[in-house]
Design an enzyme around this catalytic site. Structure first.
Site, mmCIF file in Angstrom:
data_model
loop_
_atom_site.group_PDB
_atom_site.id
_atom_site.type_symbol
_atom_site.label_atom_id
_atom_site.label_comp_id
_atom_site.label_asym_id
_atom_site.label_seq_id
_atom_site.Cartn_x
_atom_site.Cartn_y
_atom_site.Cartn_z
ATOM 1 N N GLY A 1 52.310 83.982 38.109
ATOM 2 C CA GLY A 1 52.401 85.080 37.159
ATOM 3 C C GLY A 1 52.252 84.620 35.725
ATOM 4 O O GLY A 1 52.888 85.167 34.823
ATOM 5 N N ASN B 1 49.800 84.921 33.681
ATOM 6 C CA ASN B 1 48.762 85.588 32.882
ATOM 7 C C ASN B 1 49.285 86.726 32.024
ATOM 8 O O ASN B 1 48.514 87.437 31.392
ATOM 9 C CB ASN B 1 47.631 86.094 33.793
ATOM 10 C CG ASN B 1 48.103 87.174 34.747
ATOM 11 O OD1 ASN B 1 49.306 87.427 34.877
ATOM 12 N ND2 ASN B 1 47.178 87.811 35.429
ATOM 13 N N GLY C 1 53.192 88.450 29.924
ATOM 14 C CA GLY C 1 54.623 88.433 29.657
ATOM 15 C C GLY C 1 55.198 87.057 29.403
ATOM 16 O O GLY C 1 54.575 86.207 28.758
ATOM 17 N N GLY D 1 55.609 84.686 31.487
ATOM 18 C CA GLY D 1 54.831 83.642 32.135
ATOM 19 C C GLY D 1 53.738 83.118 31.233
ATOM 20 O O GLY D 1 53.518 81.906 31.129
ATOM 21 N N SER E 1 67.316 87.284 37.569
ATOM 22 C CA SER E 1 67.724 88.299 36.603
ATOM 23 C C SER E 1 69.225 88.509 36.717
ATOM 24 O O SER E 1 69.802 88.357 37.797
ATOM 25 C CB SER E 1 67.001 89.618 36.871
ATOM 26 O OG SER E 1 67.582 90.673 36.125
ATOM 27 N N TYR F 1 65.038 95.749 43.785
ATOM 28 C CA TYR F 1 64.896 94.695 42.785
ATOM 29 C C TYR F 1 66.150 93.820 42.722
ATOM 30 O O TYR F 1 66.064 92.591 42.689
ATOM 31 C CB TYR F 1 64.608 95.300 41.412
ATOM 32 C CG TYR F 1 64.372 94.276 40.332
ATOM 33 C CD1 TYR F 1 63.257 93.455 40.363
ATOM 34 C CD2 TYR F 1 65.271 94.126 39.284
ATOM 35 C CE1 TYR F 1 63.026 92.508 39.380
ATOM 36 C CE2 TYR F 1 65.048 93.178 38.287
ATOM 37 C CZ TYR F 1 63.930 92.380 38.342
ATOM 38 O OH TYR F 1 63.709 91.430 37.370
#
Length: 287
Positions: free
Chosen positions: A12, A14, A16, A18, A142, A167
């Site tokens: 990930g 690409n 935010g 990351g 998280s 989540y």
């Protein structure tokens, strides 16, 4: 080891945090592999990071964590190119938009990507992590994990699905996996840690659906932090000498922090591990 001699993989990478993490680590000169599902965007971001950092050892490789076939193909491709992996940064993750969906392998998408995909990828690359001699596995969880519960006979949430429930349990699974893998790898030269990045101003929060979600987003939006700030703990755990040898911990704002009481349940962690091996069809080379 010098940063320029390291091989780092970021899922990930690409967008935010990351992307921000990748840019910072590229500046240190490491060989950097960005892995994500969106090939066009991945190639664009890789080129941009190469240009900004002056590091021409930044590359993109396609990976869909919602597909065990894609994960297996990615791991084979990665291992054909690299004999070692110094840092695996499990950054990719998602939250459902509201409706329950399934991966290509028939798993509820949130836990399928956030946990089972991460579990399989990590296991398939473990030999390259061990080959590095002193390597790190870093997983982005998280603080929402504290709201999570694992109903082992309904991890797919077929009975009572909600996006937040899915989540939260996937982020709890991330931490249970981190602690259990750290115990099993004890003394093998691979450290395993996880983190809460903060509430980050990124595409992760772009499309709240439903009136309640939009109202909640409106309330939290002023408190969201920039992606560069959210990436700080990932960068710290991936590269700082301060955490050399530290394993099986949860970090917030670059500080070791207690996670939820349930996340320390070793019996639950072992049960999740066994289910994860069954669901992915992959048996870890550590017991």
């Amino acid at each position: 080891m010098r940063a320029e001699d390291k091989v780092i993989l970021i899922t990930g990478g690409n967008a935010g945090i990351g992307k921000a993490t990748a840019a910072a680590l590229a500046m240190q000169g490491s060989t950097l592999v960005l892995a994500s599902r969106n090939a066009a965007k991945g190639e664009v971001v890789s080129r941009a990071i190469r240009s900004i950092s002056g590091n021409d050892r930044v590359q993109f490789m396609p990976l869909d964590l919602a597909s065990f076939e894609s994960i297996t193909r990615f791991a084979e491709n990665f291992k054909s190119r690299f004999q070692r992996l110094d840092v695996l940064l499990n950054n990719a993750g998602l939250v459902a938009s509201g409706k329950r969906t399934e991966t290509k392998d028939g798993l509820e998408t949130t836990i399928g990507v956030n946990h089972f995909g991460t579990f399989l990828l990590t296991g398939l690359l473990l030999d390259r992590l061990k080959a590095a001699g002193s390597s790190r596995i870093v997983t982005v969880s998280s603080r929402v994990h504290a709201r999570g519960k694992l109903i082992l006979d309904d991890l797919q949430l077929k009975e009572q699905f909600s996006a937040m429930k899915a989540y939260a349990q996937s982020k709890l699974a991330n931490i249970l996996f981190t602690y259990e893998l750290a115990r099993r790898l004890n003394g093998e030269g691979v450290t395993v840690n996880c983190l809460h990045p903060g509430m980050v101003r990124s595409s992760f929060y772009d499309r709240p659906s439903g009136l309640k979600a939009k109202l909640a987003f409106g309330m939290i939006k002023p408190f969201l932090i920039p992606v560069e700030k959210g990436a700080e703990t990932s960068i710290f755990l991936a590269a700082s000498p301060e955490v050399e040898g530290i394993t099986g911990k949860y970090f917030v704002k670059c500080m070791e922090t207690p996670s939820s009481p349930l996340s320390y349940d070793q019996e639950l962690a072992q049960s999740l591990w066994e289910i994860s091996e069954q669901m992915t069809g992959f048996t870890y080379p550590v017991r």
